[in-house]
Design an enzyme around this catalytic site. Structure first.
Site, PDB file in Angstrom:
ATOM      1  N   LYS A  22       7.243  -1.226   1.656  1.00  0.00           N
ATOM      2  CA  LYS A  22       6.642  -0.682   0.424  1.00  0.00           C
ATOM      3  C   LYS A  22       5.144  -1.022   0.357  1.00  0.00           C
ATOM      4  O   LYS A  22       4.318  -0.151   0.083  1.00  0.00           O
ATOM      5  CB  LYS A  22       7.360  -1.291  -0.794  1.00  0.00           C
ATOM      6  CG  LYS A  22       6.601  -1.134  -2.091  1.00  0.00           C
ATOM      7  CD  LYS A  22       7.299  -1.837  -3.241  1.00  0.00           C
ATOM      8  CE  LYS A  22       7.020  -3.305  -3.398  1.00  0.00           C
ATOM      9  NZ  LYS A  22       5.829  -3.680  -4.173  1.00  0.00           N
ATOM     10  N   ASN A  23       4.806  -2.290   0.598  1.00  0.00           N
ATOM     11  CA  ASN A  23       3.416  -2.706   0.399  1.00  0.00           C
ATOM     12  C   ASN A  23       2.484  -2.243   1.512  1.00  0.00           C
ATOM     13  O   ASN A  23       1.262  -2.358   1.393  1.00  0.00           O
ATOM     14  CB  ASN A  23       3.330  -4.225   0.207  1.00  0.00           C
ATOM     15  CG  ASN A  23       3.891  -4.644  -1.146  1.00  0.00           C
ATOM     16  OD1 ASN A  23       4.133  -3.796  -2.011  1.00  0.00           O
ATOM     17  ND2 ASN A  23       4.124  -5.937  -1.326  1.00  0.00           N
ATOM     18  N   CYS A 116       1.828  -8.784 -16.334  1.00  0.00           N
ATOM     19  CA  CYS A 116       3.143  -8.488 -15.784  1.00  0.00           C
ATOM     20  C   CYS A 116       3.937  -9.773 -15.711  1.00  0.00           C
ATOM     21  O   CYS A 116       3.432 -10.841 -16.010  1.00  0.00           O
ATOM     22  CB  CYS A 116       3.039  -7.792 -14.435  1.00  0.00           C
ATOM     23  SG  CYS A 116       2.820  -8.891 -13.064  1.00  0.00           S
ATOM     24  N   ARG A 121      -2.602 -11.384 -13.354  1.00  0.00           N
ATOM     25  CA  ARG A 121      -3.005 -10.474 -12.274  1.00  0.00           C
ATOM     26  C   ARG A 121      -4.279  -9.670 -12.565  1.00  0.00           C
ATOM     27  O   ARG A 121      -4.239  -8.447 -12.759  1.00  0.00           O
ATOM     28  CB  ARG A 121      -1.834  -9.570 -11.892  1.00  0.00           C
ATOM     29  CG  ARG A 121      -0.650 -10.410 -11.460  1.00  0.00           C
ATOM     30  CD  ARG A 121       0.485  -9.606 -10.905  1.00  0.00           C
ATOM     31  NE  ARG A 121       0.204  -9.024  -9.605  1.00  0.00           N
ATOM     32  CZ  ARG A 121       1.082  -8.268  -8.958  1.00  0.00           C
ATOM     33  NH1 ARG A 121       2.235  -7.994  -9.510  1.00  0.00           N
ATOM     34  NH2 ARG A 121       0.782  -7.779  -7.777  1.00  0.00           N
ATOM     35  N   ASP A 305       6.190 -13.580  -2.011  1.00  0.00           N
ATOM     36  CA  ASP A 305       7.252 -12.579  -2.201  1.00  0.00           C
ATOM     37  C   ASP A 305       8.605 -13.037  -1.657  1.00  0.00           C
ATOM     38  O   ASP A 305       9.598 -12.328  -1.817  1.00  0.00           O
ATOM     39  CB  ASP A 305       6.861 -11.238  -1.544  1.00  0.00           C
ATOM     40  CG  ASP A 305       5.751 -10.545  -2.307  1.00  0.00           C
ATOM     41  OD1 ASP A 305       5.470 -10.940  -3.448  1.00  0.00           O
ATOM     42  OD2 ASP A 305       5.163  -9.585  -1.754  1.00  0.00           O
TER      43      ASP A 305
END
Ligand code: EPU
Length: 416
Positions: A22-23, A116, A121, A305
């Site tokens: 995804k990233n 978030c 962030r 992550d």
């Protein structure tokens, strides 16, 4: 709202294939805005963040054709440079549109992503870098409004090595006039992958994967085709799920080189690993793991992550360990949920002290962010009884078909 129901039933066993990252896919999709020629992308993961990114591109006027894992994007008819709050708030990666829009169209109007569940962030690094390249940037009514007739090459050093800010500036610099030198860059593999794409599009780019990146801007870039690399975090998540359930799992279509630190920690925990060019086999020999200390830091160190998933593993392991989160200030929301399942975790600021328990109990729990959801699923797979994970949409943002993949490994898991 959909929930996932898991009945803990012992070891995961079998083979699982990893999707595209995804990233890595998100900056590739954003980079399609840098050219008026088509971009073909393969190995696109079926996750919600990608659908959100493609919806954003369509709003801007891009033609998007998606067929399973294949994607074609044509950005020749872009008629808007505005990324609205309604979509940006669901995916912070939308900030990646800022650099390419500004560089190609001379303006961009991208909503501030807001707070978030894992911290505040900020996006100050993205903005400071673009200003160094000559952009005028103002915050108006919750939007970043940036303008520049043509960006010019600059020498810019990040205060903190930010992944998406590094990617944003690399993309912007590829269409700028002259040479840009970026220092203290993020060194994550996704940055190196974007550099490969930009080079194939005609940009002169050197040093990606190190802390200094030099980009020679071009007046125009061309279309190309690109394959998204395997998802290192999905890979790590399945390996940890296998370890937590005392299982025996082979992960295929992956890239072991991106995972040195994570694999080292799994071995330290007592798992037996065999590693091939594009596969990893983890076997616990049916044994319980040892708790391992974790200290998150930018790549190549241990990834933030993977922190939540190792927290779940530690909660089920022998002994005790500390987990220190150094990247995001509030990335411990899963702790209270794991405690509801009987985990013994004490929080002291950025440090969690985890004392392993032989068993956890199934419970209703709430997902708060993408990786937190993964840790709750892992805990549920290894726990006694039923666990329902609420707010599954967090999981779907970044894991492609995780429930069916786990079911194929023998998990009792379904959506309700
Ligand atoms: N930071 C600033 N100012 C900025 C940007 C970042 O102070 O302008 C700080 C952040 O607050 C944080 C640190 O820099 O403390 C690193 O954050 P970074 O900017 O690198 O994070 P990101 O680019 O927003 C990407 C991934 C995240 C992953 C982080 C860290 C994408 C789309 N997102 O976010 O992925 O956690 O890097 O590796 O690439 C996820 O997939 O679950 C996820 C959150």
């Amino acid at each position: 709202m959909e929930k996932i129901l898991i009945t803990g039933n012992g070891p995961l066993r079998g083979e699982v294939s990893i999707a595209g990252a995804k990233n890595a896919a998100l900056p590739i999709i954003a980079a399609s805005l840098l050219t008026n020629e088509p971009l073909q992308v393969s190995n696109i993961p079926a996750v919600r963040d990608i659908s959100t990114a493609l919806k954003l591109l369509e709003l801007l006027g891009c033609q998007v054709e998606r067929n399973d894992t294949e994607l074609a994007i044509d950005s020749s008819q872009v008629h808007s440079v505005r990324a609205p709050y309604e979509l940006v708030k669901t995916m912070r990666g939308s900030i990646l549109l800022l650099g390419p829009l500004l560089a190609r169209f001379g303006e961009a109007d991208v909503s501030l992503p807001g707070g978030c569940a894992i911290g505040s962030r900020p996006v100050n690094e993205h903005i400071a870098g673009l200003e160094a390249m000559g952009a005028e940037v103002n915050i108006e009514a919750g939007y970043i409004k940036a303008a520049a007739r043509r960006l010019r090459g600059a020498h810019f050093a990040f205060d903190v090595p930010s992944v998406t800010a590094t990617e944003n500036l690399m993309m912007a610099a590829s269409l700028a006039e002259g040479t840009t030198v970026l220092e203290n860059c993020a060194m994550e593999p996704e940055v190196g992958d974007l550099a490969k794409l930009l080079a194939a599009m005609g940009a002169g780019i050197e040093g990606a994967g190190t802390s200094t990146i030099t980009i020679e801007g071009s007046e125009r870039l061309n279309g190309t085709s690109h394959r998204v690399p395997p998802d290192r975090i999905e890979t790590g998540t399945f390996l940890v799920a296998a370890a937590a359930t005392r299982g025996d799992v082979r992960v295929v279509n992956t890239e072991p080189d991106f995972l040195h630190h994570v694999l080292g920690k799994l071995e330290q925990a007592g798992a037996r690993l065999q590693i091939g060019p594009d596969w990893i086999h983890l076997d616990t020999d049916g044994k319980r793991c040892q708790a391992v200390n974790i200290h998150t830091a930018p790549y190549p160190a241990f990834p933030t992550d993977m922190q939540a998933q190792f927290m779940a593993l530690n909660a089920l392991s022998e002994g005790s360990a500390t987990v220190v989160e150094n990247i995001f200030e509030n990335r411990f929301m899963h702790v209270a949920e794991l405690q509801r399942m009987g985990a013994d975790i004490e929080l002291q600021g950025h440090t969690a002290i985890v004392r392993g328990r032989e068993r956890l109990q199934g419970a209703p729990v709430m997902a708060t962010d993408l990786r937190a959801s993964a840790s709750l699923v892992i805990a549920g797979l290894a726990a006694d009884g039923d666990t329902t994970v609420d707010r599954v949409y967090h999981l779907d943002r970044g894991y492609a078909n995780i429930d069916s993949k786990l079911a194929e490994l023998g998990a009792v898991i379904r959506r309700i």
